[in-house]
Design an enzyme around this catalytic site. Structure first.
Site, PDB file in Angstrom:
ATOM      1  N   LYS A  34       0.845  -1.202   0.000  1.00 52.68           N
ATOM      2  CA  LYS A  34       0.000   0.000   0.000  1.00 52.68           C
ATOM      3  C   LYS A  34       0.878   1.248   0.000  1.00 52.68           C
ATOM      4  CE  LYS A  34      -0.367  -0.227   5.046  1.00 52.68           C
ATOM      5  NZ  LYS A  34      -1.090  -0.909   6.132  1.00 52.68           N
ATOM      6  N   TYR A 251      15.901  29.337  10.282  1.00 51.59           N
ATOM      7  CA  TYR A 251      14.643  29.924  10.772  1.00 51.59           C
ATOM      8  C   TYR A 251      14.514  29.707  12.277  1.00 51.59           C
ATOM      9  CZ  TYR A 251      12.930  30.165   5.931  1.00 51.59           C
ATOM     10  OH  TYR A 251      12.754  30.426   4.602  1.00 51.59           O
TER      11      TYR A 251
HETATM   12  C1  LIG Z   1      -0.339  -1.976   6.689  1.00 49.11           C
HETATM   13  C2  LIG Z   1      -0.949  -3.263   7.089  1.00 49.11           C
HETATM   14  C3  LIG Z   1      -0.160  -4.402   7.326  1.00 49.11           C
HETATM   15  C4  LIG Z   1       1.355  -4.368   7.320  1.00 49.11           C
HETATM   16  O1  LIG Z   1       1.820  -3.872   8.573  1.00 49.11           O
HETATM   17  P1  LIG Z   1       3.398  -3.764   8.863  1.00 49.11           P
HETATM   18  O2  LIG Z   1       3.440  -3.282  10.271  1.00 49.11           O
HETATM   19  O3  LIG Z   1       3.934  -2.752   7.904  1.00 49.11           O
HETATM   20  O4  LIG Z   1       3.960  -5.099   8.664  1.00 49.11           O
HETATM   21  C5  LIG Z   1      -0.805  -5.588   7.586  1.00 49.11           C
HETATM   22  N1  LIG Z   1      -2.150  -5.659   7.634  1.00 49.11           N
HETATM   23  C6  LIG Z   1      -2.939  -4.583   7.444  1.00 49.11           C
HETATM   24  C7  LIG Z   1      -4.418  -4.725   7.529  1.00 49.11           C
HETATM   25  C8  LIG Z   1      -2.367  -3.352   7.166  1.00 49.11           C
HETATM   26  O5  LIG Z   1      -3.153  -2.283   6.984  1.00 49.11           O
END
Ligand SMILES: *Cc1c(COP(=O)(O)O)cnc(C)c1O
Length: 353
Positions: A34, A251
Site C-alpha cells: 500500500k 529559521y
Molecule cells: C499496513 C498493514 C499491514 C502491514 O503492517 P506492517 O506493520 O507494515 O507489517 C498488515 N495488515 C494490514 C491490515 C495493514 O493495513
C-alpha cells in the site's frame, strides 16, 4: 547538474527481506505494498517481490495496474470497495476485497451481477478501527456464505500491540474463538507478529515494513532481524558556512554556535519528505561519517554539523537515512516512525535502482 537529492531503492534488499519472511513462516505471504509500496514505487516493489503469494493495497486503480502488468497472484484491497461502481471492476480484475462494515454488505446485496468474489471478512478484535465487532461475526459470515456473488471467505484481523510488550494474546484469543466454528482461511499477522508470534501466522501473513528493511520493534534492530534497508535517501552539501561563537542558524535560530565551527547546507528539506520536526542532533552521514543536523529543517534545505569533518566540502555526499544509518534512528529522533518517513518522500526526489 540536477539537484542532488535521490532515493536509491535496493531491489536485492527487497528480495532478501522477502526471504527473511519466508524463513520465518510456512504460511502464504501477502506482501503489503500500500501507499505506493511504502513510498518505494508500486511496480518497482511488485517486481522485486514477485515471488510473494499475494499483494495487498488500497487503491483499485493500483490493483488494476498490477493485473495489467501481468501479476496473477491474489490482490487484496485492504479497505475493500468504496462505492457500488467499484464492484464490476473488482469482479473483472479478480481482486479480493476486505469486507469490514455492514454498508459494504448492503452494496454487495444490491450488486445485480452474479460474480465470484473472494472476500476477507475483517474482525475488530481489539483496536476498534476496521472490522465487525465479535458478536456480529457469525451472522455476517452466514450472510456472506449465502451470497451468490461470494466465492471464498477468509477471516482476518489486525493487531494493535504486536510490536510492543503487550503482544497479541488478548486479540488472538478473541479471534480464535470466533474463527473456531468456521472452516475458513485465517490471516492475522503484520510484520511484528510474523517475526515474533508464530502461533498467529494462520494461512496468510501480511508483512509490510519488514519487506522494506525496517524493524517493527523498538528493542530489536533491522540488522538483528536479518533485514536490509531498501531505501537510502541521500543528497549533497551545496554550500558551507563558517560560524563564530554566538552565530545563529536557520529559521527561528533553534541552533546557536557555542564555538567557532563549520556547517554544511544540504539540498534536502521537508518538501522532499524529510521531517520538519527533526530537531537539532538528528543523525546524518557525511561522506560516510556520522554527524548530526542543526537548526530547523527548511523547505528545500537542512544543516549538518561539520565541526568534526574537516574534509567535508561542497559536493560531499550526505545520507539522510538508509545504508549505514537505520531509518528507525532518524524516525526516533524526529518523533515519528520509519513508516511515515518512507511514505513521505515526495515526487521531486529522483529514484535510482
Ligand atoms: C499496513 C498493514 C499491514 C502491514 O503492517 P506492517 O506493520 O507494515 O507489517 C498488515 N495488515 C494490514 C491490515 C495493514 O493495513
Amino acid at each position: 547538474m540536477p539537484r542532488p537529492i535521490q532515493a536509491f531503492i535496493d531491489l536485492n534488499a527487497l528480495e532478501n527481506n522477502l526471504h527473511v519472511a519466508r524463513r520465518a513462516t510456512s504460511s502464504r505471504i501477502m506482501a503489503v505494498i500500500k501507499a505506493n509500496g511504502y513510498g518505494h514505487g508500486l511496480l518497482r516493489v511488485a517486481e522485486a517481490l514477485a515471488a510473494a503469494d499475494g499483494f495487498a493495497l488500497l487503491d483499485i486503480q493500483d490493483a488494476i495496474v498490477l493485473r495489467e502488468a501481468g501479476y496473477r497472484q491474489a490482490i487484496l484491497l485492504l479497505e475493500g470497495f468504496f462505492t457500488a461502481d467499484d464492484l464490476p471492476r473488482i469482479a473483472e480484475y479478480d481482486l479480493t476485497c476486505v469486507i469490514h462494515s455492514s454498508w459494504q454488505i448492503d452494496l454487495l446485496n444490491a450488486y445485480p451481477k452474479r460474480a465470484s468474489l473472494d472476500v476477507w471478512l475483517k474482525v475488530s478484535s481489539g483496536m476498534n478501527r476496521l472490522g465487525f465487532i465479535p458478536h456480529q461475526v457469525t451472522q455476517t459470515m452466514e450472510q456472506l456464505r449465502r451470497h451468490a456473488a461470494v466465492r471464498d471467505i477468509t477471516l482476518m484481523t489486525h493487531f494493535a500491540h504486536a510490536d510492543e510488550a503487550r503482544g497479541i494474546d488478548e486479540q488472538l484469543e478473541i479471534f480464535d474463538a470466533l474463527a473456531a466454528p468456521h472452516r475458513v482461511a485465517r490471516s492475522l499477522a503484520n510484520s511484528a507478529a510474523l517475526l515474533r508470534y508464530p502461533k498467529s501466522h494462520g494461512d496468510w501473513v501480511r508483512p509490510g515494513i519488514m519487506l522494506y528493511g525496517a524493524s517493527p520493534f523498538a528493542d530489536t534492530s533491522a540488522q538483528q532481524l536479518g533485514l536490509k534497508p531498501v531505501m537510502t535517501l541521500s543528497s549533497r552539501i551545496i554550500a558551507t558556512q563558517d560560524l563564530r561563537t554566538g552565530d545563529e542558524v536557520g529559521y527561528g535560530a533553534i541552533y546557536r554556535a557555542e564555538h567557532s565551527m563549520r556547517i554544511g547546507i544540504v539540498a534536502c528539506g521537508y518538501a522532499d519528505g524529510y521531517p520538519r520536526q527533526a530537531p537539532n542532533s538528528t543523525p546524518a552521514l557525511v561522506d560516510g561519517q556520522r554527524t548530526q543536523t542543526l537548526g530547523r529543517v527548511s523547505m528545500d534545505m537542512l544543516f549538518v554539523d561539520l565541526s568534526k569533518l574537516p574534509n567535508a566540502q561542497v559536493g560531499s555526499e550526505v545520507v539522510l537515512w538508509g545504508a549505514g544509518l537505520p531509518i528507525e534512528e532518524v524516525a526516533r529522533a524526529a518523533g515519528t516512525i520509519s513508516y511515515e518517513l518512507m511514505c513521505a518522500v515526495t515526487k521531486r526526489v529522483t529514484v535510482k535502482t
